[in-house]
Design a protein around this motif. Structure first.
Motif, PDB file in Angstrom:
ATOM      1  N   ARG A  94       0.821  -1.202   0.000  1.00  0.00           N
ATOM      2  CA  ARG A  94       0.000   0.000   0.000  1.00  0.00           C
ATOM      3  C   ARG A  94       0.865   1.266   0.000  1.00  0.00           C
ATOM      4  O   ARG A  94       0.530   2.257  -0.664  1.00  0.00           O
ATOM      5  CB  ARG A  94      -0.913  -0.003   1.229  1.00  0.00           C
ATOM      6  CG  ARG A  94      -1.809   1.223   1.322  1.00  0.00           C
ATOM      7  CD  ARG A  94      -2.725   1.122   2.535  1.00  0.00           C
ATOM      8  NE  ARG A  94      -3.535   2.334   2.661  1.00  0.00           N
ATOM      9  CZ  ARG A  94      -3.142   3.440   3.277  1.00  0.00           C
ATOM     10  NH1 ARG A  94      -1.932   3.478   3.830  1.00  0.00           N
ATOM     11  NH2 ARG A  94      -3.924   4.501   3.350  1.00  0.00           N
ATOM     12  N   LYS A 109       7.822  11.590   1.077  1.00  0.00           N
ATOM     13  CA  LYS A 109       6.502  11.705   1.674  1.00  0.00           C
ATOM     14  C   LYS A 109       6.120  10.373   2.310  1.00  0.00           C
ATOM     15  O   LYS A 109       4.981   9.924   2.202  1.00  0.00           O
ATOM     16  CB  LYS A 109       5.473  12.117   0.628  1.00  0.00           C
ATOM     17  CG  LYS A 109       5.697  13.525   0.077  1.00  0.00           C
ATOM     18  CD  LYS A 109       4.608  13.904  -0.915  1.00  0.00           C
ATOM     19  CE  LYS A 109       4.839  15.314  -1.442  1.00  0.00           C
ATOM     20  NZ  LYS A 109       3.812  15.721  -2.423  1.00  0.00           N
ATOM     21  N   VAL A 121       1.469   6.716   4.644  1.00  0.00           N
ATOM     22  CA  VAL A 121       1.545   7.712   3.570  1.00  0.00           C
ATOM     23  C   VAL A 121       0.899   8.986   4.107  1.00  0.00           C
ATOM     24  O   VAL A 121       0.297   9.000   5.189  1.00  0.00           O
ATOM     25  CB  VAL A 121       0.849   7.220   2.288  1.00  0.00           C
ATOM     26  CG1 VAL A 121       1.597   6.047   1.695  1.00  0.00           C
ATOM     27  CG2 VAL A 121      -0.603   6.853   2.569  1.00  0.00           C
ATOM     28  N   SER A 122       1.010  10.060   3.367  1.00  0.00           N
ATOM     29  CA  SER A 122       0.533  11.360   3.851  1.00  0.00           C
ATOM     30  C   SER A 122      -0.940  11.344   4.210  1.00  0.00           C
ATOM     31  O   SER A 122      -1.368  12.031   5.161  1.00  0.00           O
ATOM     32  CB  SER A 122       0.817  12.435   2.808  1.00  0.00           C
ATOM     33  OG  SER A 122       2.209  12.553   2.588  1.00  0.00           O
ATOM     34  N   ASP A 123      -1.739  10.575   3.489  1.00  0.00           N
ATOM     35  CA  ASP A 123      -3.180  10.532   3.768  1.00  0.00           C
ATOM     36  C   ASP A 123      -3.491   9.907   5.131  1.00  0.00           C
ATOM     37  O   ASP A 123      -4.604  10.074   5.650  1.00  0.00           O
ATOM     38  CB  ASP A 123      -3.903   9.742   2.678  1.00  0.00           C
ATOM     39  CG  ASP A 123      -3.840  10.443   1.324  1.00  0.00           C
ATOM     40  OD1 ASP A 123      -3.567  11.657   1.314  1.00  0.00           O
ATOM     41  OD2 ASP A 123      -4.055   9.765   0.300  1.00  0.00           O
ATOM     42  N   ASP A 124      -2.530   9.182   5.706  1.00  0.00           N
ATOM     43  CA  ASP A 124      -2.769   8.499   6.981  1.00  0.00           C
ATOM     44  C   ASP A 124      -2.434   9.363   8.186  1.00  0.00           C
ATOM     45  O   ASP A 124      -2.748   8.987   9.325  1.00  0.00           O
ATOM     46  CB  ASP A 124      -1.926   7.215   7.066  1.00  0.00           C
ATOM     47  CG  ASP A 124      -2.243   6.239   5.949  1.00  0.00           C
ATOM     48  OD1 ASP A 124      -3.406   6.196   5.533  1.00  0.00           O
ATOM     49  OD2 ASP A 124      -1.319   5.524   5.513  1.00  0.00           O
ATOM     50  N   ASP A 126      -3.496  12.140   9.541  1.00  0.00           N
ATOM     51  CA  ASP A 126      -4.561  12.643  10.407  1.00  0.00           C
ATOM     52  C   ASP A 126      -5.034  11.578  11.400  1.00  0.00           C
ATOM     53  O   ASP A 126      -5.355  11.888  12.556  1.00  0.00           O
ATOM     54  CB  ASP A 126      -5.756  13.122   9.571  1.00  0.00           C
ATOM     55  CG  ASP A 126      -5.428  14.394   8.789  1.00  0.00           C
ATOM     56  OD1 ASP A 126      -4.447  15.072   9.178  1.00  0.00           O
ATOM     57  OD2 ASP A 126      -6.128  14.688   7.801  1.00  0.00           O
ATOM     58  N   GLN A 127      -5.060  10.332  10.959  1.00  0.00           N
ATOM     59  CA  GLN A 127      -5.504   9.247  11.836  1.00  0.00           C
ATOM     60  C   GLN A 127      -4.500   8.950  12.946  1.00  0.00           C
ATOM     61  O   GLN A 127      -4.859   8.339  13.954  1.00  0.00           O
ATOM     62  CB  GLN A 127      -5.741   7.966  11.019  1.00  0.00           C
ATOM     63  CG  GLN A 127      -6.731   8.137   9.889  1.00  0.00           C
ATOM     64  CD  GLN A 127      -6.814   6.891   9.015  1.00  0.00           C
ATOM     65  OE1 GLN A 127      -6.523   5.780   9.470  1.00  0.00           O
ATOM     66  NE2 GLN A 127      -7.223   7.070   7.767  1.00  0.00           N
ATOM     67  N   GLN A 135       8.022  11.668  10.522  1.00  0.00           N
ATOM     68  CA  GLN A 135       7.523  12.121   9.229  1.00  0.00           C
ATOM     69  C   GLN A 135       8.660  12.397   8.247  1.00  0.00           C
ATOM     70  O   GLN A 135       9.792  12.682   8.641  1.00  0.00           O
ATOM     71  CB  GLN A 135       6.686  13.396   9.402  1.00  0.00           C
ATOM     72  CG  GLN A 135       5.430  13.190  10.225  1.00  0.00           C
ATOM     73  CD  GLN A 135       4.521  14.406  10.188  1.00  0.00           C
ATOM     74  OE1 GLN A 135       4.487  15.139   9.203  1.00  0.00           O
ATOM     75  NE2 GLN A 135       3.756  14.601  11.255  1.00  0.00           N
TER      76      GLN A 135
END
Length: 525
Positions: A94, A109, A121-124, A126-127, A135
């Motif tokens: 993934r 990233k 990944v960057s989309d994760d 916030d969780q 990072q």
């Protein structure tokens, strides 16, 4: 991986015996999720009263598997599998189409959650906002994750300590001097990461480790999730890639096994895995069985257990430091005055293993090998005897060199750590110089008492020490100045046969019966 060793733990190793799975003998053990279990039993009760337990985890909370031999039945032989490998592989796919470390670029990233131990990944992000997240990992961190991954610190499972830069440089230089082209890093992630991160490094490395986190940074051609205590691969695809790594592409390739196992691990288990690994290498390359070069990192005070299972291994004087251990280093307030107690055990001839002179090592022309600067050669012992980093002194009552702080006990025929100790209790843990078994000293050796040759040279009085000059008298030859372990006559009386780590002692009948009594007494030593 490391574990803190206490005297209770070491005593347990002496009392509790283990038996590994050996397919050649048809002795199949039931499996837990960590692979084939180990048969544990007490010597006085025998294997039939033992139990099968996990090879990797001693804490029942981490692996509760326990089956007594009496309760063993066919249902226990149903294979158990850890399905986590599929989950870890999906996580890696993934984040990146191939391996997580690839294609970091100038604008990385890619991130890693140290709380969840998973790549992101960057989309994760916030969780995981409330978690400890590393990072924008740079290429340097992606190629060497030991630089930012927190070492595992569970002493009953996976306690990790990472080599410092000096030790890593020494290992690399040694491998280059030996012209090693491939290294199996078994439980040594720091060395694997160090070698893999070097551009155009001619030394190829493959990591075998029970720490699953490395699957996110190395693909199957460089890492396999592996239990070194029972030679078990958790993932069959990784196993096949490792087999490909073992295959020699040319006659010039040289492979070395490097292992840094937990210090609390049973050495029989590691020795069994090394033996199977060597057999596998010979089988894949269609070669007759031949020993592979081995580097085994272990404390000097546990060296007897290493050499019992692999007698060909000798201890080098090089002191190995870790970055995250207070006493296994030469830096800090808690560091030992004599330096780290961790050493390198190897079957590579010590005369060709060069130790760095700029790190307080020297070449001994009498021993024809490199030793520590404080390790002075003893002409009576014919070696550089120090093991712990101090300068040993020769004890004429023992007939060998001992630590400078030791005091001699005439009753035990040994130098001990303190005066006024309990001789009976102390002798239970001593190795007899004659028969090489634990539990008694030479004067109480039943093996020697049963031999007819014993009547030729009767035991002398006063604890086998010459009262006039306080010098030891050898029981085997009746000469003074040395003990039975260092007696040249020992090979004339006794023979030792070592096979697969097991040593048997027998009387040297041929030599004993051929010469006359006068020839024994006239022999010069």
């Amino acid at each position: 991986m490391k574990e803190t060793i206490s005297m209770d733990n070491e005593d347990a190793q002496k009392r509790l015996l283990v038996k590994c799975e050996d397919d050649d003998e048809g002795d199949m053990h039931p499996h837990c999720v960590h692979g084939p279990t180990i048969l544990f039993y007490h010597a006085d009760k025998g294997p039939e009263h033992g139990y099968y337990g996990c090879s990797a985890y001693r804490d029942k909370k981490l692996c509760p598997y326990y089956v007594s031999v009496a309760d063993l039945n066919v249902k226990h032989f149903r294979r158990q599998y850890d399905t986590s490998t599929v989950v870890y592989r999906d996580m890696r796919k993934r984040v990146c189409k191939h391996a997580f470390f690839e294609d970091a670029g100038d604008n990385p990233k890619k991130h890693y959650c140290l709380t969840c131990n998973k790549p992101l990944v960057s989309d994760d992000l916030d969780q995981h906002s409330s978690h400890n997240v590393k990072q924008n990992l740079s290429r340097r961190f992606l190629q060497d994750p030991t630089l930012f991954l927190p070492p595992l610190n569970n002493d009953k499972a996976q306690a990790q300590y990472f080599f410092d830069d000096k030790s890593l440089q020494f290992f690399e230089n040694s491998l280059r001097n030996l012209k090693i082209s491939k290294v199996i890093c078994m439980g040594a992630p720091r060395l694997h990461c160090y070698l893999s991160s070097k551009p155009c490094n001619p030394i190829k490395s493959y990591l075998l480790d029970i720490d699953h986190r490395f699957v996110f940074f190395y693909d199957d051609t460089r890492f396999a999730w592996f239990n070194m205590c029972n030679n078990h691969f958790f993932d069959d695809l990784q196993k096949q890639e490792f087999y490909k790594f073992l295959k020699c592409q040319s006659n010039d390739e040289r492979l070395l096994i490097f292992t840094d196992p937990p210090f609390g691990c049973r050495t029989e288990l590691i020795g069994n895995t090394l033996q199977k690994m060597t057999r596998l290498y010979s089988k894949i390359n269609q070669l007759p069985y031949q020993p592979l070069p081995i580097f085994w990192v272990f404390p000097y005070f546990l060296g007897q257990y290493v050499q019992k299972v692999v007698p060909s291994l000798q201890m080098s004087d090089y002191k190995i430091n870790y970055t995250n251990h207070d006493s296994y280093t030469d830096i800090g307030k808690l560091a030992r005055k004599q330096g780290s107690p961790v050493r390198l055990f190897t079957n590579v001839p010590l005369e060709i293993l060069k130790l760095p002179v700029n790190e307080q090592y020297k070449y001994c022309s009498k021993c024809q090998k490199y030793t520590a600067l404080e390790n002075r050669h003893c002409d009576m012992c014919r070696c550089c005897p120090s093991k712990n980093g101090s300068t040993y002194r020769h004890c004429h009552q023992c007939g060998l060199c001992v630590k400078p702080s030791y005091v001699h006990c005439r009753n035990c025929r040994r130098c001990t750590q303190k005066e006024g100790h309990n001789c009976t209790e102390y002798q239970k843990y001593q190795t007899c110089y004659i028969c090489r078994t634990v539990g008694h000293t030479e004067e109480k050796c039943d093996f020697w008492k049963k031999k007819a040759i014993h009547r030729i040279f009767p035991l002398t009085a006063s604890g086998n020490v010459n009262a006039k000059n306080d010098v030891i008298i050898c029981i085997l030859c009746n000469k003074s100045g040395h003990n039975e372990m260092n007696c040249d006559m020992r090979a004339e009386y006794l023979k030792e046969y070592t096979f697969m780590g097991e040593t048997q002692l027998c009387e040297n009948v041929e030599r004993r019966t051929s010469p006359s009594l006068s020839s024994w007494k006239s022999k010069e030593f």
